[in-house]
Design a protein around this motif. Structure first.
Motif, PDB file in Angstrom:
ATOM      1  N   THR A  13     -37.563  43.277 -20.287  1.00 16.07           N
ATOM      2  CA  THR A  13     -38.034  41.903 -20.105  1.00 16.07           C
ATOM      3  C   THR A  13     -39.451  41.898 -19.577  1.00 16.07           C
ATOM      4  O   THR A  13     -39.856  42.804 -18.834  1.00 16.07           O
ATOM      5  N   ALA A  68     -38.636  38.622 -23.800  1.00 12.80           N
ATOM      6  CA  ALA A  68     -37.930  39.867 -23.535  1.00 12.80           C
ATOM      7  C   ALA A  68     -37.727  40.580 -24.873  1.00 12.80           C
ATOM      8  O   ALA A  68     -38.266  40.159 -25.902  1.00 12.80           O
ATOM      9  N   TYR A  69     -36.939  41.647 -24.868  1.00 12.71           N
ATOM     10  CA  TYR A  69     -36.724  42.381 -26.114  1.00 12.71           C
ATOM     11  C   TYR A  69     -35.486  43.266 -25.979  1.00 12.71           C
ATOM     12  O   TYR A  69     -35.015  43.555 -24.870  1.00 12.71           O
ATOM     13  N   GLY A  84     -35.765  36.028 -23.374  1.00 16.71           N
ATOM     14  CA  GLY A  84     -35.223  36.309 -22.054  1.00 16.71           C
ATOM     15  C   GLY A  84     -33.902  37.060 -22.133  1.00 16.71           C
ATOM     16  O   GLY A  84     -33.306  37.229 -23.200  1.00 16.71           O
ATOM     17  N   TYR A  85     -33.427  37.519 -20.958  1.00 19.34           N
ATOM     18  CA  TYR A  85     -32.220  38.344 -20.911  1.00 19.34           C
ATOM     19  C   TYR A  85     -31.016  37.619 -21.486  1.00 19.34           C
ATOM     20  O   TYR A  85     -30.218  38.190 -22.241  1.00 19.34           O
ATOM     21  N   THR A 112     -36.961  38.593 -27.909  1.00 23.46           N
ATOM     22  CA  THR A 112     -36.071  37.494 -27.531  1.00 23.46           C
ATOM     23  C   THR A 112     -36.743  36.617 -26.482  1.00 23.46           C
ATOM     24  O   THR A 112     -37.822  36.937 -25.974  1.00 23.46           O
ATOM     25  N   ARG A 139     -41.045  33.556 -20.846  1.00 25.21           N
ATOM     26  CA  ARG A 139     -39.761  33.546 -21.549  1.00 25.21           C
ATOM     27  C   ARG A 139     -39.796  34.531 -22.713  1.00 25.21           C
ATOM     28  O   ARG A 139     -39.576  34.181 -23.870  1.00 25.21           O
ATOM     29  N   ASP A 160     -29.435  47.226 -19.458  1.00 28.38           N
ATOM     30  CA  ASP A 160     -30.338  46.195 -18.941  1.00 28.38           C
ATOM     31  C   ASP A 160     -31.305  46.857 -17.968  1.00 28.38           C
ATOM     32  O   ASP A 160     -30.973  47.090 -16.810  1.00 28.38           O
ATOM     33  N   SER A 213     -40.362  39.166 -17.894  1.00 31.77           N
ATOM     34  CA  SER A 213     -40.271  38.242 -16.758  1.00 31.77           C
ATOM     35  C   SER A 213     -40.541  38.944 -15.434  1.00 31.77           C
ATOM     36  O   SER A 213     -41.109  38.348 -14.518  1.00 31.77           O
ATOM     37  N   LYS A 214     -40.122  40.208 -15.309  1.00 31.53           N
ATOM     38  CA  LYS A 214     -40.264  40.923 -14.044  1.00 31.53           C
ATOM     39  C   LYS A 214     -41.598  41.635 -13.912  1.00 31.53           C
ATOM     40  O   LYS A 214     -42.020  41.942 -12.801  1.00 31.53           O
ATOM     41  N   TYR A 256     -33.931  45.909 -16.197  1.00 27.42           N
ATOM     42  CA  TYR A 256     -34.659  44.721 -15.763  1.00 27.42           C
ATOM     43  C   TYR A 256     -35.835  45.035 -14.843  1.00 27.42           C
ATOM     44  O   TYR A 256     -36.816  44.296 -14.820  1.00 27.42           O
ATOM     45  N   THR A 314     -31.162  37.766 -25.099  1.00 27.85           N
ATOM     46  CA  THR A 314     -30.841  39.112 -25.544  1.00 27.85           C
ATOM     47  C   THR A 314     -29.326  39.309 -25.587  1.00 27.85           C
ATOM     48  O   THR A 314     -28.775  39.808 -26.586  1.00 27.85           O
TER      49      THR A 314
END
Length: 472
Positions: A311, A323-324, A180-181, A178, A321, A281, A313-314, A283, A184
């Protein structure tokens, strides 16, 4: 412009590494029009000789420039400025005075900002080499539309990583890539929720979660969180037939507590008994500084009720951009149908480079390196806060994560303190802004990942103290 007409000087007094100086000089020359599309730049060997540097230093700079689209390697014809170079360069440079110049720079990092990895520690040179390799070898990059569910190679890499790091065994077909969160959560909501369905959200909890599920016509039901995580019994009392529970079990956002094992089992039993689903999540679950990272909640799931969301991103860069979400095998056809209908797929090049980064072992090494770096930076910020404020505030230190929760004495107004810090350029967040129905003890949330060391931490703590003193 010929390669021989190109000249460049470096400043040994700068803290910036030489490869970054070369990168910046060439990028600026493209942006200013001093280098035009088609102009040839010096060879790596020639520029290294002219500057008295190792070839690897110049190569790292060129790889970065190639990866970002400023330069284009052309074999025996040398390396030239790409046709898109000036346009790409101008995106990162200030424009003329006027309304456009007044737009905020969303790339800037403010001290204590939440949700960002250590941007100064990202392996840019390595990333540029991997990107350049993909761009140079057309056979390694698919030119068609990306697969809606994600690049198969990236899905395989994610599945392999989760098995080793989070105790979660899944097939690559269960992994959906995806953007991003929020994407998702949108994918989960489109697949699972109907009008007026109830969704458990943590209280306090990440504010966009409730907003997004309610944008789909569902109803967010706040469920209190205490020292052992989500109070599952209270969730059952408030909405026993909820369709979905969104939780952060490894490091609750924002309190930082871990969901206790009895409550994990209770949550799974509730979902299995009612036909609900749980969106986990995870994250920042990679970052735990006491003991090993906790196993994922999904690794305990024997009934196929947990969707596991991760993700990049972190752990890499927010700008990717990417995530999954991992879904139970029986739900795969439903998610495939949703992706086919609503998801055009994520950028193929980004997915391919992330897959290479993971498959070649760089991802695991990067996470390990960041875990040690964050432990040191967290300790520096905690020490600075204690030194400057003493007993006037208390750090609620947890075992992991990428932010600190600072508790305030008495009847302090955390929103007012956050606004005062904001006026001083510090990006703290008030804990009260994360609450839904349940009143919370005042507190402030501070990101520490981009605080470079002890000296920087002390300076920021003193700046925060001065900002709060001015408000009185």
């Amino acid at each position: 412009m010929s390669a021989t007409a190109f000249s460049l000087t470096l400043d040994p007094s700068e803290d910036t590494p030489y490869y970054r100086q070369i990168y910046a000089r060439v990028r600026d020359a493209v942006a200013d029009g001093r280098l035009r599309p088609g102009d040839r730049v010096p060879s790596i060997r020639g520029l290294a000789s002219d500057l008295g540097l190792a070839r690897g230093t110049v190569e790292a700079a060129y790889d970065l420039l190639i990866g970002e689209g400023y330069l284009l390697p052309q074999g025996q014809a040398g390396t030239r400025v790409a046709a898109i170079g000036p346009h790409a360069a101008r995106l990162g440079r200030p424009g003329p005075a006027g309304p456009a110049a007044a737009l905020p720079d969303r790339r800037s990092v403010r001290p204590f900002q939440l949700g960002l990895p250590a941007l100064d520690a990202f392996p840019h040179a390595l990333w540029a080499r991997l990107t350049g390799r993909r761009l140079r070898d057309a056979t390694r990059l698919d030119d068609g539309y990306p697969a809606p569910a994600g690049d198969p190679r990236l899905r395989e890499a994610i599945a392999a990583h989760l098995a080793l790091s989070r105790g979660l065994r899944c097939a690559p077909t269960q992994v959906f890539v995806t953007a991003g969160y929020r994407h998702t959560l949108d994918l989960v909501a489109r697949t699972l929720l109907g009008p007026d369905d109830e969704v458990w959200v943590e209280d306090p909890g990440y504010p966009p979660t409730r907003l997004l599920v309610e944008a789909h016509g569902a109803r967010g039901v706040p469920v209190p969180v205490d020292a052992e995580g989500l109070r599952v019994a209270e969730g059952r009392r408030r909405a026993a037939r909820a369709r979905l529970a969104v939780v952060t079990p490894s490091h609750q956002a924002p309190l930082g507590v871990a969901l206790a094992l009895p409550r994990r089992l209770e949550l799974l039993a509730w979902a299995a008994g009612t036909g609900a689903r749980v969106l986990e999540d995870d994250y920042d679950g990679e970052y735990r500084y006491e003991g090993r990272p906790l196993p994922a909640l999904a690794s305990l799931d024997r009934e196929g009720v947990v969707y596991y969301a991760g993700t990049f991103s972190k752990v890499l860069l927010p700008a990717l951009r990417l995530a999954y979400v991992v879904v139970p095998e029986r739900d795969v056809p439903r998610f495939e149908a949703t992706c086919a209908a609503f998801h055009g797929g994520c950028p193929q090049l980004v997915q391919a480079v992330v897959a290479d980064f993971m498959r070649e072992g760089h991802f695991a090494r990067h996470v390990k390196k960041m875990r040690g770096l964050y432990a040191r930076r967290r300790a520096a910020v905690v020490e600075a806060l204690h030194a400057v404020f003493g007993a006037r505030l208390r750090v609620a230190l947890q075992a992991g994560g990428m932010h600190l929760l600072v508790r305030l004495p008495g009847r302090a107004d955390d929103r007012e303190l956050a606004r005062a810090a904001d006026r001083a350029g510090l990006a703290l967040q008030a804990l009260s802004d994360w609450q839904h129905d349940q009143p919370v003890e005042p507190g402030l949330l501070l990101g520490f990942t981009n605080v470079a060391g002890a000296a920087a931490a002390r300076t920021l703590a003193e700046k925060l103290e001065a900002a709060w003193a001015r408000r009185r």
